[in-house]
Scaffold this active site. Structure first.
Site, mmCIF file in Angstrom:
data_model
loop_
_atom_site.group_PDB
_atom_site.id
_atom_site.type_symbol
_atom_site.label_atom_id
_atom_site.label_comp_id
_atom_site.label_asym_id
_atom_site.label_seq_id
_atom_site.Cartn_x
_atom_site.Cartn_y
_atom_site.Cartn_z
ATOM 1 N N TYR A 192 0.734 -1.260 -0.057
ATOM 2 C CA TYR A 192 -0.482 0.405 0.100
ATOM 3 C C TYR A 192 0.971 1.120 -0.472
ATOM 4 O O TYR A 192 2.448 1.214 0.619
ATOM 5 C CB TYR A 192 -1.128 -0.059 1.484
ATOM 6 C CG TYR A 192 -0.483 0.116 2.706
ATOM 7 C CD1 TYR A 192 -0.071 1.494 2.753
ATOM 8 C CD2 TYR A 192 0.032 -1.127 3.144
ATOM 9 C CE1 TYR A 192 0.645 1.854 4.245
ATOM 10 C CE2 TYR A 192 0.395 -0.764 4.439
ATOM 11 C CZ TYR A 192 1.192 0.394 4.911
ATOM 12 O OH TYR A 192 1.261 0.260 6.326
ATOM 13 N N CYS A 193 0.229 1.786 -0.486
ATOM 14 C CA CYS A 193 1.197 3.521 -0.615
ATOM 15 C C CYS A 193 -0.145 4.696 -0.728
ATOM 16 O O CYS A 193 -1.076 4.134 -0.525
ATOM 17 C CB CYS A 193 1.980 3.470 -1.776
ATOM 18 S SG CYS A 193 1.291 3.072 -3.566
ATOM 19 N N THR A 194 -0.249 6.189 -0.551
ATOM 20 C CA THR A 194 -0.798 7.060 -0.667
ATOM 21 C C THR A 194 -1.505 6.658 -1.860
ATOM 22 O O THR A 194 -3.148 6.764 -1.510
ATOM 23 C CB THR A 194 -0.265 8.142 -0.912
ATOM 24 O OG1 THR A 194 1.126 8.342 -0.126
ATOM 25 C CG2 THR A 194 -1.152 9.761 -0.616
ATOM 26 N N CYS A 199 3.226 1.086 -5.706
ATOM 27 C CA CYS A 199 2.762 -0.192 -5.597
ATOM 28 C C CYS A 199 2.210 -0.712 -7.066
ATOM 29 O O CYS A 199 2.691 -2.279 -6.835
ATOM 30 C CB CYS A 199 1.477 -0.428 -4.186
ATOM 31 S SG CYS A 199 1.919 -0.004 -2.767
ATOM 32 N N ILE A 221 -4.163 3.915 -0.290
ATOM 33 C CA ILE A 221 -4.670 4.214 0.780
ATOM 34 C C ILE A 221 -6.008 5.435 0.903
ATOM 35 O O ILE A 221 -6.641 5.738 1.580
ATOM 36 C CB ILE A 221 -3.981 5.392 2.308
ATOM 37 C CG1 ILE A 221 -2.659 4.448 2.168
ATOM 38 C CG2 ILE A 221 -4.061 6.006 3.539
ATOM 39 C CD1 ILE A 221 -1.154 5.401 2.834
#
Length: 315
Positions: A192-194, A199, A221
């Site tokens: 996961y990432c912003t 990702c 996210i």
């Protein structure tokens, strides 16, 4: 009356986050088009373009952003871009920057990542937010793997997530190849990432290095937080690389960060007091007003020792 008008204008301002992995034959031509489009619409922010696609964050009037979205989607490879909207304004960005880079996300492996019309080749399976929760419910050994810089996780992360020791995205390759995560290679891993872009690449790099079952959250996210807020598996605030510094998904957001100096609960990052230093510190309301405490460790140590250079800096 004037203040009401200013308030209305602010209410009509937004920030958009977006990316697309698609082959681009002439990145420079796309750069010029995007720069001219943004300038004409009065938008500020950052856009990166490579032969792998586009990655951007822009702020401005909602009407201008809507026009930007319509015009950008006219390009064949950008038709399916998922534009993520959040609160903010063009003042959250100092200027407009549109650049061509070898990588949309700098993992240091521009030739290893392959892209076709469907996106990154060999990336992890996309899961919608509700599918993430379902996977966790059905499988007892799901591992959340943070695809951001480690400091971002100080104020928000998925519950019990693995947070690699990374200061920049370039650090991920060494982390993956260090052997410290080899015991996870047979487990279901949700990266996961912003907004999802890091990702897209990270999941492909992990699969290439023997991680068998790798997923990524569709929309990152941001989309998960919009769906579940504080009621899901996400804990805390979301760090942002602009003047906002962070966002919360609802009023019940838990403060999970701890002051770098005293350990008091906080979610506020501040820049090191030295303008030439780019390090950010997580400080509480009491520590942030102390100039010594508002300095990164490399500056803090000589200050404690009372060096002449330190006295001149404080004075």
């Amino acid at each position: 009356m004037a203040s009401a008008t200013q308030g209305e204008r602010r209410d009509l301002a937004k920030v958009i986050l977006f990316y697309a992995f698609t082959p681009i034959a002439d990145p420079e031509a796309i750069r010029l088009w995007q720069r001219d489009l943004c300038e004409a619409l009065g938008l500020k922010g950052r856009i990166l373009i490579s032969d792998h696609g586009i990655n951007g964050t822009l702020g401005g009037a909602m009407s201008a952003l809507k026009r930007y979205v319509r015009k950008t989607r006219e390009f064949e490879g950008f038709k399916g871009i998922d534009f993520k909207w959040s609160d903010g304004t063009d003042s959250d960005f100092p200027r407009l920057s549109v650049k061509v880079r070898a990588e949309l996300v700098t993992f240091g492996r521009p030739t290893e990542v392959k892209v076709d019309e469907s996106g990154v080749v060999g990336g992890g399976k996309h899961l919608k937010p509700e599918e993430v929760n379902r996977l966790v419910e059905e499988r007892g050994d799901v591992v959340f793997f943070d695809g951001r810089n480690a400091f971002e996780a100080k104020i928000g992360k998925f519950k019990d997530a693995v947070v690699p020791d990374t200061s920049t995205t370039r650090d991920f390759i060494a982390e993956l190849e260090s052997g410290k995560y080899d015991h996870l290679k047979s487990k279901p891993i949700v990266t996961y990432c912003t907004g999802g872009i890091r990702c897209e690449v990270l999941s492909a790099l992990m699969k290439e290095r023997g991680f068998a079952e790798v997923y990524q959250i569709e929309g990152g996210i941001v989309r998960y937080g919009e769906k579940f807020g504080s009621k899901g598996l996400w804990e805390g605030s979301l760090y942002t690389f602009d003047a906002r510094m962070r966002i919360e998904f609802d009023e019940e957001t838990e403060v999970i960060g701890k002051c770098d100096i005293c350990g008091e609960a906080t979610r506020d990052f501040v820049n090191c007091i030295d303008p030439s230093c780019h390090e950010q510190l997580l400080l509480c309301t009491e520590c942030v007003v102390d100039p010594i405490k508002r300095s990164c460790p490399t500056l803090h140590r000589p200050r404690v020792e009372g060096s002449q250079a330190t006295r001149e800096l404080i004075g």
